[in-house]
Enzyme design. Sequence first.
Site, PDB file in Angstrom:
ATOM      1  N   GLU A  92      24.447  15.606 -16.387  1.00 23.24           N
ATOM      2  CA  GLU A  92      23.182  15.908 -17.066  1.00 23.24           C
ATOM      3  C   GLU A  92      23.468  16.162 -18.553  1.00 23.24           C
ATOM      4  O   GLU A  92      24.347  16.947 -18.895  1.00 23.24           O
ATOM      5  CB  GLU A  92      22.518  17.143 -16.417  1.00 23.24           C
ATOM      6  CG  GLU A  92      21.357  17.734 -17.183  1.00 23.24           C
ATOM      7  CD  GLU A  92      20.229  16.755 -17.506  1.00 23.24           C
ATOM      8  OE1 GLU A  92      19.798  16.039 -16.597  1.00 23.24           O
ATOM      9  OE2 GLU A  92      19.815  16.694 -18.685  1.00 23.24           O
TER      10      GLU A  92
ATOM     11  N   HIS B 245       6.294  38.022   9.511  1.00 19.55           N
ATOM     12  CA  HIS B 245       7.724  38.255   9.666  1.00 19.55           C
ATOM     13  C   HIS B 245       8.233  37.528  10.908  1.00 19.55           C
ATOM     14  O   HIS B 245       7.548  37.521  11.932  1.00 19.55           O
ATOM     15  CB  HIS B 245       7.978  39.764   9.819  1.00 19.55           C
ATOM     16  CG  HIS B 245       9.407  40.084  10.073  1.00 19.55           C
ATOM     17  ND1 HIS B 245      10.352  40.014   9.068  1.00 19.55           N
ATOM     18  CD2 HIS B 245      10.069  40.457  11.204  1.00 19.55           C
ATOM     19  CE1 HIS B 245      11.535  40.350   9.574  1.00 19.55           C
ATOM     20  NE2 HIS B 245      11.391  40.614  10.869  1.00 19.55           N
TER      21      HIS B 245
ATOM     22  N   ASP C  46       1.185   8.321 -12.667  1.00 17.12           N
ATOM     23  CA  ASP C  46       2.346   8.169 -13.555  1.00 17.12           C
ATOM     24  C   ASP C  46       2.046   7.362 -14.816  1.00 17.12           C
ATOM     25  O   ASP C  46       2.750   7.500 -15.816  1.00 17.12           O
ATOM     26  CB  ASP C  46       3.496   7.472 -12.805  1.00 17.12           C
ATOM     27  CG  ASP C  46       4.211   8.400 -11.830  1.00 17.12           C
ATOM     28  OD1 ASP C  46       3.712   9.525 -11.587  1.00 17.12           O
ATOM     29  OD2 ASP C  46       5.271   7.993 -11.302  1.00 17.12           O
TER      30      ASP C  46
ATOM     31  N   GLY D 201       2.367   2.495  -2.732  1.00 19.31           N
ATOM     32  CA  GLY D 201       3.078   2.548  -4.007  1.00 19.31           C
ATOM     33  C   GLY D 201       4.500   3.079  -3.903  1.00 19.31           C
ATOM     34  O   GLY D 201       5.148   2.998  -2.853  1.00 19.31           O
TER      35      GLY D 201
ATOM     36  N   LEU E  60       0.856  -1.190   0.000  1.00 19.97           N
ATOM     37  CA  LEU E  60       0.000   0.000   0.000  1.00 19.97           C
ATOM     38  C   LEU E  60       0.894   1.244   0.000  1.00 19.97           C
ATOM     39  O   LEU E  60       1.916   1.274   0.680  1.00 19.97           O
ATOM     40  CB  LEU E  60      -0.888   0.027   1.243  1.00 19.97           C
ATOM     41  CG  LEU E  60      -1.931  -1.086   1.368  1.00 19.97           C
ATOM     42  CD1 LEU E  60      -2.725  -0.916   2.672  1.00 19.97           C
ATOM     43  CD2 LEU E  60      -2.872  -1.086   0.168  1.00 19.97           C
TER      44      LEU E  60
HETATM   45  P1  FAD Z   1       2.792   4.381  -7.966  1.00 18.62           P
HETATM   46  O1  FAD Z   1       3.123   5.085  -6.729  1.00 18.62           O
HETATM   47  O2  FAD Z   1       3.910   3.872  -8.814  1.00 18.62           O
HETATM   48  O3  FAD Z   1       1.848   3.175  -7.555  1.00 18.62           O
HETATM   49  C1  FAD Z   1       1.437   2.216  -8.484  1.00 18.62           C
HETATM   50  C2  FAD Z   1       1.040   0.957  -7.727  1.00 18.62           C
HETATM   51  O4  FAD Z   1       0.413   0.062  -8.634  1.00 18.62           O
HETATM   52  C3  FAD Z   1       2.250   0.210  -7.155  1.00 18.62           C
HETATM   53  O5  FAD Z   1       2.066   0.000  -5.777  1.00 18.62           O
HETATM   54  C4  FAD Z   1       2.267  -1.108  -7.933  1.00 18.62           C
HETATM   55  O6  FAD Z   1       2.720  -2.190  -7.145  1.00 18.62           O
HETATM   56  C5  FAD Z   1       0.802  -1.254  -8.321  1.00 18.62           C
HETATM   57  N1  FAD Z   1       0.563  -2.064  -9.524  1.00 18.62           N
HETATM   58  C6  FAD Z   1       1.119  -1.904 -10.753  1.00 18.62           C
HETATM   59  N2  FAD Z   1       0.600  -2.778 -11.625  1.00 18.62           N
HETATM   60  C7  FAD Z   1      -0.316  -3.510 -10.945  1.00 18.62           C
HETATM   61  C8  FAD Z   1      -1.193  -4.574 -11.306  1.00 18.62           C
HETATM   62  N3  FAD Z   1      -1.250  -5.052 -12.557  1.00 18.62           N
HETATM   63  N4  FAD Z   1      -1.992  -5.098 -10.334  1.00 18.62           N
HETATM   64  C9  FAD Z   1      -1.954  -4.627  -9.060  1.00 18.62           C
HETATM   65  N5  FAD Z   1      -1.139  -3.632  -8.671  1.00 18.62           N
HETATM   66  C10 FAD Z   1      -0.343  -3.064  -9.612  1.00 18.62           C
HETATM   67  N6  FAD Z   1       6.807  12.830  -6.247  1.00 18.62           N
HETATM   68  C11 FAD Z   1       6.503  13.929  -5.535  1.00 18.62           C
HETATM   69  O7  FAD Z   1       5.442  14.522  -5.757  1.00 18.62           O
HETATM   70  N7  FAD Z   1       7.339  14.410  -4.560  1.00 18.62           N
HETATM   71  C12 FAD Z   1       8.526  13.807  -4.284  1.00 18.62           C
HETATM   72  O8  FAD Z   1       9.257  14.261  -3.407  1.00 18.62           O
HETATM   73  C13 FAD Z   1       8.883  12.658  -5.010  1.00 18.62           C
HETATM   74  N8  FAD Z   1      10.029  12.019  -4.756  1.00 18.62           N
HETATM   75  C14 FAD Z   1      10.345  10.894  -5.444  1.00 18.62           C
HETATM   76  C15 FAD Z   1      11.550  10.258  -5.167  1.00 18.62           C
HETATM   77  C16 FAD Z   1      11.908   9.108  -5.846  1.00 18.62           C
HETATM   78  C17 FAD Z   1      13.215   8.429  -5.529  1.00 18.62           C
HETATM   79  C18 FAD Z   1      11.003   8.553  -6.818  1.00 18.62           C
HETATM   80  C19 FAD Z   1      11.351   7.274  -7.568  1.00 18.62           C
HETATM   81  C20 FAD Z   1       9.809   9.179  -7.115  1.00 18.62           C
HETATM   82  C21 FAD Z   1       9.467  10.362  -6.430  1.00 18.62           C
HETATM   83  N9  FAD Z   1       8.265  11.033  -6.694  1.00 18.62           N
HETATM   84  C22 FAD Z   1       7.977  12.182  -6.008  1.00 18.62           C
HETATM   85  C23 FAD Z   1       7.319  10.561  -7.728  1.00 18.62           C
HETATM   86  C24 FAD Z   1       6.144   9.794  -7.087  1.00 18.62           C
HETATM   87  O9  FAD Z   1       6.652   8.720  -6.327  1.00 18.62           O
HETATM   88  C25 FAD Z   1       5.203   9.273  -8.168  1.00 18.62           C
HETATM   89  O10 FAD Z   1       4.793  10.349  -8.989  1.00 18.62           O
HETATM   90  C26 FAD Z   1       3.968   8.631  -7.534  1.00 18.62           C
HETATM   91  O11 FAD Z   1       4.356   7.521  -6.766  1.00 18.62           O
HETATM   92  C27 FAD Z   1       2.983   8.197  -8.617  1.00 18.62           C
HETATM   93  O12 FAD Z   1       1.884   7.609  -7.999  1.00 18.62           O
HETATM   94  P2  FAD Z   1       0.981   6.530  -8.785  1.00 18.62           P
HETATM   95  O13 FAD Z   1      -0.163   6.235  -7.888  1.00 18.62           O
HETATM   96  O14 FAD Z   1       0.723   6.993 -10.152  1.00 18.62           O
HETATM   97  O15 FAD Z   1       1.904   5.244  -8.944  1.00 18.62           O
END
Ligand code: FAD
Length: 464
Positions: free
Chosen positions: A195, A435, A302, A37, A35
């Site tokens: 970069e 402030h 995403d 992600g 839970l």
């Molecule tokens: P996810 O969080 O990727 O969740 C998707 C979920 O779907 C996962 O738990 C996966 O297991 C599940 N899943 C996939 N396919 C299936 C399936 N077929 N059946 C069942 N379950 C499935 N964003 C910010 O806004 N601020 C930050 O500071 C930030 N820092 C970050 C740092 C790092 C190192 C990284 C890698 C990312 C960061 N992000 C940050 C980005 C952020 O983590 C993502 O934008 C966010 O997690 C996207 O959420 P989501 O719900 O789209 O997907």
Amino acid sequence: MVDVAVIGAGSGGYVAALRAAQLGAQVALIERDQLGGVCLNQGCIPSKALLRSVEVYQLARKAARFGVRASGMTLDWEAAQARKSRVVQGLRGGVGRLLDRAGVEVIRGEARFVSPDTVVVGRDRIEARYFIIATGSHPARPPIPGLDLPGVLDSQQALELEELPQSICIIGGGAIGVEFATLFAGAGLKVTLVEMLPRLLPLLDHSLGQGLQRSLEWRRVEVLTGTRVTGIEAVDGQLQITMTTESDERQVRAERALCAVGRRPNVEGFGLDAAGVRYNGSGIAVDERMRTNVPTVYAIGDVAQGRWQLAHVASHEGIVAAENVCGQDARMRYHAVPACVFSSPEVASVGLSEEEAREQGYDVQVGAFDLSGNGKALAYGQPEGFVKVVAEGEVGQVLGVHAVGPHVSELISEGAMAITLEATLEEFASTIHPHPTVSEALAEAALAVEGRAIHSSRHLLLHR
Ligand code: FAD
């Protein structure tokens, strides 16, 4: 048969499930892993927990400057990792309790569409009136020879390092790359940050990448922009990273390398074709209501096509999708998405960059205020950075706010609100700011457009 089945319990999916349940829907949430992600388990939260440990360590090393005598400061990486895990576990438990209380049925396993209205999870078939796909993303892997060598990490492996190496070369100067550069430089590693494009944080206002580069270099990060990594080899127990610029080729040696060049949407392997959902390598095509081409299937976060791969965008899209499947009419508006980078100092941005505003034909006005003239930043011991406001010339409507400095992630919501409410420079400047706060620099930047900044210690020439 449920009303709504959400696939993926990340920032997008679990929020969508909660909102749909709030609106009275019977909701199933399917998750193959944990839970919360990526954000909660491998992204936002663990990275910020480790960054905080390094920040405390750095502050402790500078304690004497603040009149505090302390000695023998060391960073206990194992303890920092343990703290990170406790923070993550605590939040994950909280998400579970929220879902439980809301009556959301959490189904463990991998979902796969067999038709537009049915998924299978193991031996179970789940039919739903509506689906919300929130399957997230995974780290991108560019075709660089040697990327699969031991010691070349992705962001998840870098967050789980049990021991710190002496040196690391980070490939990618976007948000994730610069946060890791801050983390590892603060922990005492020799860091090289590479970069390909001409500046760090290439998607944001040009002044931010420039300002941050100076700050990272002060912290002894070697920043190589306009530089492309072409190969990695194992040499003498280290990694040798070859890189080229327009005119040059060079090698950098490091114990570890980290590939942080972005993330790709999870669109493969769960039957999108069987559902008839349209997608490509950039994700699932959606409209502003988060609808796919299949009327009963929505996609968020995403995995959906769009510019932003951010947790708060995923959550907001989750709310929009949930409201729409529950009969409301909600839409996403992307003109005021705040983006923060938790480097040291922090970077925060919302709205149009100066370049975008010019490209869109606005008569652009820019005001900036240097934090060397800000009382809070000075008292805090970090008078580093600036706040910049971009506005259009006719009525002074605020188009963008961009900042580098201590805790600027906390002030950018004011910029987001200003843009959402179509506020003008005058309204910004006449709002009384408390402030001493870094947020005072926002009002000063707005006043600076007309040369009226009260505490203007020096004028910034950020962009010419
Ligand atoms: P996810 O969080 O990727 O969740 C998707 C979920 O779907 C996962 O738990 C996966 O297991 C599940 N899943 C996939 N396919 C299936 C399936 N077929 N059946 C069942 N379950 C499935 N964003 C910010 O806004 N601020 C930050 O500071 C930030 N820092 C970050 C740092 C790092 C190192 C990284 C890698 C990312 C960061 N992000 C940050 C980005 C952020 O983590 C993502 O934008 C966010 O997690 C996207 O959420 P989501 O719900 O789209 O997907």
